[in-house]
Scaffold this motif. Structure first.
Motif, PDB file in Angstrom:
ATOM      1  N   VAL A  26     -14.683  92.206 138.535  1.00  0.00           N
ATOM      2  CA  VAL A  26     -13.666  91.801 137.570  1.00  0.00           C
ATOM      3  C   VAL A  26     -13.139  93.064 136.889  1.00  0.00           C
ATOM      4  O   VAL A  26     -13.849  94.064 136.743  1.00  0.00           O
ATOM      5  CB  VAL A  26     -14.270  90.832 136.532  1.00  0.00           C
ATOM      6  CG1 VAL A  26     -13.212  90.373 135.537  1.00  0.00           C
ATOM      7  CG2 VAL A  26     -14.907  89.633 137.235  1.00  0.00           C
ATOM      8  N   PHE A  27     -11.884  93.032 136.461  1.00  0.00           N
ATOM      9  CA  PHE A  27     -11.240  94.213 135.879  1.00  0.00           C
ATOM     10  C   PHE A  27     -11.641  94.366 134.403  1.00  0.00           C
ATOM     11  O   PHE A  27     -10.842  94.200 133.488  1.00  0.00           O
ATOM     12  CB  PHE A  27      -9.729  94.097 136.021  1.00  0.00           C
ATOM     13  CG  PHE A  27      -8.974  95.375 135.748  1.00  0.00           C
ATOM     14  CD1 PHE A  27      -9.275  96.555 136.412  1.00  0.00           C
ATOM     15  CD2 PHE A  27      -7.936  95.388 134.829  1.00  0.00           C
ATOM     16  CE1 PHE A  27      -8.576  97.717 136.164  1.00  0.00           C
ATOM     17  CE2 PHE A  27      -7.214  96.541 134.571  1.00  0.00           C
ATOM     18  CZ  PHE A  27      -7.547  97.713 135.238  1.00  0.00           C
ATOM     19  N   ASN A  28     -12.914  94.661 134.206  1.00  0.00           N
ATOM     20  CA  ASN A  28     -13.456  94.902 132.864  1.00  0.00           C
ATOM     21  C   ASN A  28     -14.750  95.698 133.022  1.00  0.00           C
ATOM     22  O   ASN A  28     -14.835  96.548 133.914  1.00  0.00           O
ATOM     23  CB  ASN A  28     -13.666  93.585 132.104  1.00  0.00           C
ATOM     24  CG  ASN A  28     -14.596  92.614 132.816  1.00  0.00           C
ATOM     25  OD1 ASN A  28     -15.286  92.956 133.779  1.00  0.00           O
ATOM     26  ND2 ASN A  28     -14.619  91.390 132.341  1.00  0.00           N
TER      27      ASN A  28
ATOM     28  N   MET B 154     -12.485 103.325 132.263  1.00  0.00           N
ATOM     29  CA  MET B 154     -13.118 103.201 130.959  1.00  0.00           C
ATOM     30  C   MET B 154     -12.513 104.192 129.962  1.00  0.00           C
ATOM     31  O   MET B 154     -12.333 103.865 128.777  1.00  0.00           O
ATOM     32  CB  MET B 154     -14.626 103.417 131.074  1.00  0.00           C
ATOM     33  CG  MET B 154     -15.378 102.342 131.876  1.00  0.00           C
ATOM     34  SD  MET B 154     -15.012 100.630 131.429  1.00  0.00           S
ATOM     35  CE  MET B 154     -15.492 100.615 129.712  1.00  0.00           C
ATOM     36  N   LEU B 155     -12.188 105.382 130.422  1.00  0.00           N
ATOM     37  CA  LEU B 155     -11.542 106.348 129.530  1.00  0.00           C
ATOM     38  C   LEU B 155     -10.218 105.807 129.004  1.00  0.00           C
ATOM     39  O   LEU B 155      -9.859 106.016 127.832  1.00  0.00           O
ATOM     40  CB  LEU B 155     -11.320 107.673 130.267  1.00  0.00           C
ATOM     41  CG  LEU B 155     -12.554 108.530 130.531  1.00  0.00           C
ATOM     42  CD1 LEU B 155     -12.210 109.688 131.460  1.00  0.00           C
ATOM     43  CD2 LEU B 155     -13.143 109.064 129.224  1.00  0.00           C
ATOM     44  N   GLN B 156      -9.503 105.081 129.840  1.00  0.00           N
ATOM     45  CA  GLN B 156      -8.231 104.500 129.404  1.00  0.00           C
ATOM     46  C   GLN B 156      -8.441 103.349 128.427  1.00  0.00           C
ATOM     47  O   GLN B 156      -7.547 103.041 127.624  1.00  0.00           O
ATOM     48  CB  GLN B 156      -7.444 104.004 130.616  1.00  0.00           C
ATOM     49  CG  GLN B 156      -6.940 105.119 131.518  1.00  0.00           C
ATOM     50  CD  GLN B 156      -6.099 104.593 132.667  1.00  0.00           C
ATOM     51  OE1 GLN B 156      -5.278 103.695 132.489  1.00  0.00           O
ATOM     52  NE2 GLN B 156      -6.290 105.144 133.853  1.00  0.00           N
ATOM     53  N   TRP B 157      -9.596 102.723 128.493  1.00  0.00           N
ATOM     54  CA  TRP B 157      -9.862 101.564 127.645  1.00  0.00           C
ATOM     55  C   TRP B 157     -10.542 101.936 126.326  1.00  0.00           C
ATOM     56  O   TRP B 157     -10.883 101.034 125.554  1.00  0.00           O
ATOM     57  CB  TRP B 157     -10.724 100.551 128.404  1.00  0.00           C
ATOM     58  CG  TRP B 157      -9.974  99.788 129.446  1.00  0.00           C
ATOM     59  CD1 TRP B 157      -8.628  99.574 129.519  1.00  0.00           C
ATOM     60  CD2 TRP B 157     -10.538  99.126 130.586  1.00  0.00           C
ATOM     61  NE1 TRP B 157      -8.314  98.822 130.614  1.00  0.00           N
ATOM     62  CE2 TRP B 157      -9.465  98.533 131.300  1.00  0.00           C
ATOM     63  CE3 TRP B 157     -11.825  98.963 131.079  1.00  0.00           C
ATOM     64  CZ2 TRP B 157      -9.662  97.790 132.465  1.00  0.00           C
ATOM     65  CZ3 TRP B 157     -12.024  98.235 132.237  1.00  0.00           C
ATOM     66  CH2 TRP B 157     -10.953  97.667 132.932  1.00  0.00           C
ATOM     67  N   TYR B 158     -10.736 103.200 126.051  1.00  0.00           N
ATOM     68  CA  TYR B 158     -11.346 103.565 124.777  1.00  0.00           C
ATOM     69  C   TYR B 158     -10.350 103.316 123.650  1.00  0.00           C
ATOM     70  O   TYR B 158      -9.201 103.766 123.709  1.00  0.00           O
ATOM     71  CB  TYR B 158     -11.787 105.030 124.781  1.00  0.00           C
ATOM     72  CG  TYR B 158     -12.562 105.410 123.543  1.00  0.00           C
ATOM     73  CD1 TYR B 158     -13.836 104.895 123.333  1.00  0.00           C
ATOM     74  CD2 TYR B 158     -12.014 106.246 122.580  1.00  0.00           C
ATOM     75  CE1 TYR B 158     -14.561 105.219 122.197  1.00  0.00           C
ATOM     76  CE2 TYR B 158     -12.728 106.573 121.437  1.00  0.00           C
ATOM     77  CZ  TYR B 158     -14.007 106.056 121.249  1.00  0.00           C
ATOM     78  OH  TYR B 158     -14.712 106.370 120.117  1.00  0.00           O
ATOM     79  N   VAL B 159     -10.774 102.587 122.620  1.00  0.00           N
ATOM     80  CA  VAL B 159      -9.871 102.233 121.523  1.00  0.00           C
ATOM     81  C   VAL B 159     -10.219 102.923 120.208  1.00  0.00           C
ATOM     82  O   VAL B 159      -9.486 102.798 119.230  1.00  0.00           O
ATOM     83  CB  VAL B 159      -9.825 100.701 121.299  1.00  0.00           C
ATOM     84  CG1 VAL B 159      -9.208 100.022 122.505  1.00  0.00           C
ATOM     85  CG2 VAL B 159     -11.216 100.145 121.015  1.00  0.00           C
TER      86      VAL B 159
ATOM     87  N   TYR C  78     -14.963 100.495 123.275  1.00  0.00           N
ATOM     88  CA  TYR C  78     -14.090 100.318 124.434  1.00  0.00           C
ATOM     89  C   TYR C  78     -13.543  98.891 124.397  1.00  0.00           C
ATOM     90  O   TYR C  78     -14.209  97.963 123.913  1.00  0.00           O
ATOM     91  CB  TYR C  78     -14.863 100.537 125.733  1.00  0.00           C
ATOM     92  CG  TYR C  78     -15.285 101.968 125.961  1.00  0.00           C
ATOM     93  CD1 TYR C  78     -14.471 102.861 126.653  1.00  0.00           C
ATOM     94  CD2 TYR C  78     -16.507 102.435 125.492  1.00  0.00           C
ATOM     95  CE1 TYR C  78     -14.854 104.179 126.873  1.00  0.00           C
ATOM     96  CE2 TYR C  78     -16.909 103.754 125.703  1.00  0.00           C
ATOM     97  CZ  TYR C  78     -16.075 104.622 126.390  1.00  0.00           C
ATOM     98  OH  TYR C  78     -16.464 105.920 126.601  1.00  0.00           O
ATOM     99  N   SER C  79     -12.358  98.707 124.934  1.00  0.00           N
ATOM    100  CA  SER C  79     -11.728  97.385 124.871  1.00  0.00           C
ATOM    101  C   SER C  79     -12.284  96.417 125.905  1.00  0.00           C
ATOM    102  O   SER C  79     -12.042  95.220 125.813  1.00  0.00           O
ATOM    103  CB  SER C  79     -10.218  97.501 125.043  1.00  0.00           C
ATOM    104  OG  SER C  79      -9.887  97.952 126.349  1.00  0.00           O
ATOM    105  N   ASP C  80     -13.009  96.903 126.906  1.00  0.00           N
ATOM    106  CA  ASP C  80     -13.573  96.036 127.949  1.00  0.00           C
ATOM    107  C   ASP C  80     -12.476  95.258 128.667  1.00  0.00           C
ATOM    108  O   ASP C  80     -12.502  94.028 128.746  1.00  0.00           O
ATOM    109  CB  ASP C  80     -14.608  95.088 127.355  1.00  0.00           C
ATOM    110  CG  ASP C  80     -15.412  94.359 128.440  1.00  0.00           C
ATOM    111  OD1 ASP C  80     -15.390  94.824 129.596  1.00  0.00           O
ATOM    112  OD2 ASP C  80     -16.056  93.346 128.129  1.00  0.00           O
ATOM    113  N   GLY C  81     -11.524  95.996 129.209  1.00  0.00           N
ATOM    114  CA  GLY C  81     -10.363  95.403 129.859  1.00  0.00           C
ATOM    115  C   GLY C  81      -9.120  95.792 129.081  1.00  0.00           C
ATOM    116  O   GLY C  81      -9.198  96.489 128.067  1.00  0.00           O
TER     117      GLY C  81
END
Length: 368
Positions: free
Chosen positions: A138-140, A172-177, A182-185
């Protein structure tokens, strides 16, 4: 830990896991084929550091020796096609999660769960893990499940797919908030998956592949983020040992302490969190969530719930096997008894200090 793990290990070692483990949940019939693997993968990944710990004495050493034998027999049994407890690692998407947890367990206890196994059984485990490659994550956070299996192959000197690791890291680097989360997706979720999966799996994958030096530049950054997240996780524990009941998978109970226990085990807690303070904080949550009435059924298996038996808390993917994520709170049992984590006297944790009127340093967001 022994109370939780014993039904899984005893039946796993005797080839009676499928026969004796109850499977409950809202979609039982659809998920019965994966529930047993869930119980094994989660139990082994949680107890692995304790299995690997050397130098224990007395009664605990006897318990450990017995658990090591049972754990090895279990992992041999579930990957042997001739065993009554053979568990395919490629039946349904959920299998990828617990194949990854088997990989994580081996990384945490390489001597106990890998090096001491006969070569034929190692081959069976490799084949089982390889079979999970057909499952699209899954994309997360699931990207990290594919990554850690390849990281185990890398660590063991087996041909591995570096792209699965690279892709997980890049995404995961792109999903860091920010501030350790991390945003987990693509969209942020207010739940405990930063602790259940993201931070521990990122660190484990980086550590397992460190000898390649391909991704070592990410280690300081990820450690800093994990430390900040764990500061916030510890602060979320109330003076009574309660934690906010938010987000999905609450029936993992104290498994939401995974990230905090992982840093404690590695000796990498932030300076703001003395080891003995983390011990007291984690113990309070473990007692609160696992000490409630009706946590266990009459045969010692976990019931669905966050604090007791609460079957309405089960998402569609939850079954009895899922509940053994709670063992991931016990990672610190892999820390030497002589360490300050265990030897220093009890202290108040953050919320206890604050609600007692003690003046402590202010909390500050990570401005990264």
């Amino acid at each position: 830990m022994i109370r939780i793990a014993s039904p899984v290990l005893e039946n796993g070692a005797n080839g009676t896991l499928k026969k004796n483990m109850p499977v409950e949940g809202p979609e039982r019939e659809k998920r019965i084929k994966v529930s047993h693997l869930e119980a094994v993968g989660r139990t082994l990944s949680g107890i692995a550091p304790w299995l690997e710990l050397s130098g224990l004495q007395g009664d605990e050493a006897l318990l450990q020796s017995n658990a090591r034998q049972q754990a090895r027999s279990t992992i041999i049994s579930i990957t042997d096609r001739n065993s009554p407890d053979f568990l395919p690692f490629d039946v349904g998407a959920q299998s990828l999660v617990d194949a990854a947890l088997i990989a994580l367990a081996i990384l945490r206890a390489p001597q106990s769960l890998w090096l001491e196994l006969p070569e034929a059984n190692k081959k069976n485990i490799i084949e089982a893990l390889l079979s999970s490659r057909k499952i699209t994550p899954v994309f997360n956070n699931w990207l990290l499940f594919s990554a850690i299996i390849e990281a185990l192959f890398c660590k063991a000197g087996i041909t591995y797919d570096s792209m699965r690791i690279e892709y997980a890291f890049r995404q995961m680097l792109q999903w860091y908030v920010g501030d350790g989360h991390y945003s987990d997706g693509p969209v942020f979720h207010a739940d405990y998956y930063n602790s259940y999966v993201i931070h521990p799996f990122l660190l484990a994958t980086l550590n397992a592949t460190s000898h390649t030096r391909k991704w070592n530049s990410l280690v300081p950054l990820q450690l800093k983020r994990s430390q900040r997240y764990c500061e916030l996780l510890e602060r979320s524990i109330s003076p009574e040992g309660a934690m906010p009941a938010m987000g999905r998978s609450l029936s993992y109970r104290c498994g939401n302490l995974h990230a905090l226990g992982d840093l404690a085990l590695a000796g990498q807690l932030p300076s703001s969190l003395p080891p003995e303070q983390v011990r007291c904080a984690m113990t309070s949550v473990i007692k609160r969530t696992l000490g409630a009435e009706n946590t266990f059924d009459k045969h010692g298996w976990l019931n669905i719930g966050f604090c007791g038996q609460q079957p309405s808390l089960a998402e569609f993917y939850i079954t009895t096997g899922s509940l053994y994520w709670s063992t991931l709170a016990f990672l610190p049992l892999g820390i030497s008894p002589e360490s300050t984590f265990w030897s220093n006297p009890d202290v108040q944790f953050t919320s206890q200090k604050l609600y007692s009127g003690i003046d402590i340093p202010l909390d500050k967001a990570d401005d990264e």
